[in-house]
Scaffold this active site. Structure first.
Site, PDB file in Angstrom:
ATOM      1  N   LYS A 180      45.864 -79.965 -65.865  1.00  0.00           N
ATOM      2  CA  LYS A 180      46.554 -78.671 -65.772  1.00  0.00           C
ATOM      3  C   LYS A 180      46.500 -77.864 -67.078  1.00  0.00           C
ATOM      4  CE  LYS A 180      49.375 -80.445 -62.007  1.00  0.00           C
ATOM      5  NZ  LYS A 180      49.071 -79.767 -60.770  1.00  0.00           N
TER       6      LYS A 180
ATOM      7  N   ASP B  75      51.535 -90.650 -66.688  1.00  0.00           N
ATOM      8  CA  ASP B  75      50.765 -89.581 -66.062  1.00  0.00           C
ATOM      9  C   ASP B  75      51.431 -88.262 -66.437  1.00  0.00           C
ATOM     10  OD1 ASP B  75      49.589 -87.675 -64.527  1.00  0.00           O
ATOM     11  OD2 ASP B  75      49.807 -88.709 -62.612  1.00  0.00           O
TER      12      ASP B  75
ATOM     13  N   TYR C  91      53.304 -88.628 -57.651  1.00  0.00           N
ATOM     14  CA  TYR C  91      51.944 -88.364 -57.181  1.00  0.00           C
ATOM     15  C   TYR C  91      51.004 -88.455 -58.368  1.00  0.00           C
ATOM     16  CZ  TYR C  91      47.921 -85.783 -55.263  1.00  0.00           C
ATOM     17  OH  TYR C  91      46.661 -85.404 -54.846  1.00  0.00           O
TER      18      TYR C  91
HETATM   19  N1  PMP Z   1      49.063 -86.435 -61.555  1.00  0.00           N
HETATM   20  C1  PMP Z   1      50.070 -85.567 -61.453  1.00  0.00           C
HETATM   21  C2  PMP Z   1      51.386 -85.881 -62.088  1.00  0.00           C
HETATM   22  C3  PMP Z   1      49.890 -84.370 -60.761  1.00  0.00           C
HETATM   23  O1  PMP Z   1      50.911 -83.513 -60.654  1.00  0.00           O
HETATM   24  C4  PMP Z   1      48.635 -84.098 -60.164  1.00  0.00           C
HETATM   25  C5  PMP Z   1      48.374 -82.824 -59.394  1.00  0.00           C
HETATM   26  N2  PMP Z   1      49.437 -82.095 -58.996  1.00  0.00           N
HETATM   27  C6  PMP Z   1      47.626 -85.048 -60.315  1.00  0.00           C
HETATM   28  C7  PMP Z   1      47.867 -86.198 -61.026  1.00  0.00           C
HETATM   29  C8  PMP Z   1      46.279 -84.803 -59.729  1.00  0.00           C
HETATM   30  O2  PMP Z   1      45.622 -83.794 -60.411  1.00  0.00           O
HETATM   31  P1  PMP Z   1      44.434 -82.968 -59.723  1.00  0.00           P
HETATM   32  O3  PMP Z   1      45.032 -82.201 -58.612  1.00  0.00           O
HETATM   33  O4  PMP Z   1      43.907 -82.122 -60.849  1.00  0.00           O
HETATM   34  O5  PMP Z   1      43.430 -83.963 -59.270  1.00  0.00           O
END
Ligand code: PMP
Length: 428
Positions: free
Chosen positions: A265, A237, A142
């Protein structure tokens, strides 16, 4: 009726599904979401006054535990100087220097407000830089909710991507190719056919959104080599794995250097922050230096930078990661022993302070299909609710990773294991 139930009913009147992000609604595990009131250290407290040992940590950011004094102090100290200027501030330089020091593959970094913005912007930049349109992602990863990332594989590997959500135009999805995680052959085949059309590969170098699935090192290594050969931008990512798998993220943990990195995060210390960065020649393609546009009214917000910077300082204390990772192993070994004692098929994964538990006959879980087809979701849901009654808050989905914080004491973990032992006794 509990306070959480009353609040959930009220929330649904004006908030779709009663929540501002879907997984909070407990759809997967069933039941009423817990409404939180406050949190400190390893504990969250709900609107009914119940205390839970928390292994979600706001989905990752709370690596110091909740309401850590150094973060709150930094935000309070900054607050009186103004909440936002929409103009450059000194603290953004400090943040950029710190990020580039901790993650040496990043020569330059741009701050944004969420992980979604980070990945979306990194992809646009990779497309602008390479002059190519296609992107490769992996099933079960994701990367936020941008259009081009809400895509699943078509029926054959090299067919057009298919939107996973209404509202994503088929024409956008068509440029996204979805391959199998930990399967280098599928990457080789894909690159051989259309390598010169692919702008970038985006991957969670430790997957944390199909529960926790670490990569095979040879897979990441092979991906790195293939991207170099084909002139494809490799984007890690690390929104979740950054400052989690190790201080320098999964790229440090596995010793593999991506071209670009996305962060979120932990980097915000609990405030809304994301970041993307990487090689200088790519980042210099970004406006105002270069032609690829990206912007944000609140990007680099001083309060968010203060929280994030305090966080990045705190996690550099000697021994921080050793202690954190030891706590994860204590927990996982205890849970495994409890499951074994009750004859419950169970296994676990971890990378630094991210971890995953699986109710499965499989010895090892390495792909999305392993989780989707071979894990007992029903049993997880029972376990989740049993643990909730015992005062332990796990992620409300069998497809989410767990997170440890430095505030979790050995006692908290032993309590968690004892609770798991009691709950597992009821699962048979
Ligand atoms: N990339 C990864 C690997 C994530 O785990 C997340 C959110 N869980 C995101 C992108 C998206 O981040 P956000 O919810 O802050 O938009």
């Amino acid at each position: 009726m509990t306070q959480s139930e009353a609040l959930f009913a009220a929330a649904q009147k004006h908030i779709p599904g009663g929540v501002n992000s879907p997984v909070r609604a407990f759809k997967g595990v069933g039941g009423t979401p817990i409404f939180f009131d406050h949190a400190k250290g390893a504990y969250v407290f709900d609107a009914d006054g119940n205390r839970y040992i928390d292994y979600v940590g706001s989905w990752g950011p709370m690596i110091l535990g909740h309401s850590a004094d150094e973060i709150l102090d930094a935000v309070k100290a900054r607050m009186d100087k103004g909440l936002s200027f929409g103009a450059p501030t000194h603290i953004e330089i400090e943040m950029a220097e710190e990020v580039c020091k901790l993650i040496p593959s990043m020569d330059m970094v741009r701050m944004v407000n969420s992980g979604t913005e980070a990945t979306m912007s990194a992809i646009r930049l990779a497309r602008g830089f390479t002059g190519r349109d296609k992107l490769v992602k992996f099933e079960g990863c994701y990367h936020g909710h941008a259009d081009s990332l809400l895509v699943k594989a078509g029926s054959g590997m090299l067919t057009l991507g298919v939107p996973t959500s209404p509202g994503v135009p088929a024409a956008v999805a068509a440029n996204t190719i979805t391959l199998d995680y930990n399967n280098l052959d599928s990457v080789k085949e894909c690159f051989a056919q259309m390598g010169d059309e692919i702008a970038c590969v985006i991957i969670e170098p430790v997957a944390g959104n199909m529960n926790c699935i670490p990569p095979n090192k040879s897979f990441l290594q092979g991906l790195r080599e293939l991207c170099t050969v084909h002139g494809i931008v490799l984007i890690f990512d690390e929104v979740m794995s950054g400052f989690r798998a190790a201080l320098g993220g999964a790229q440090e943990y596995y010793g593999i250097v991506p071209d670009m990195t996305c962060l979120g995060k932990v980097i915000g210390g609990g405030l809304p922050v994301g970041a993307f960065g990487g090689k200088r020649e790519i980042m210099e393609y970004l406006a105002p230096l270069g032609p690829v546009y990206q912007a944000g009214t609140l990007s680099g917000n001083p309060l968010a930078m203060a929280a994030g910077l305090a966080m990045l300082k705190a996690i550099q204390k000697p021994g921080f990661y050793d202690q954190l990772n030891a706590r994860v192993q204590l927990l996982l070994n205890g849970l495994q022993a409890a499951a074994d004692a009750h004859g419950i098929p169970f296994t676990h994964n971890s990378a630094g302070s991210m971890f995953g538990i699986f109710f499965t006959e499989l010895q090892k879980v390495t792909t999305y299909r392993d989780v989707a087809d071979h894990c007992d979701t029903q049993r997880f849901n029972q376990f989740f609710h049993g643990m909730l009654k015992e005062g332990v808050y796990l992620a409300p989905s069998a497809f989410e990773a767990g997170f440890m914080s430095i505030a979790h004491s050995e006692q908290d973990i032993l309590e968690t294991i004892a609770a798991a032992d009691r709950v597992m006794a009821t699962l048979k």
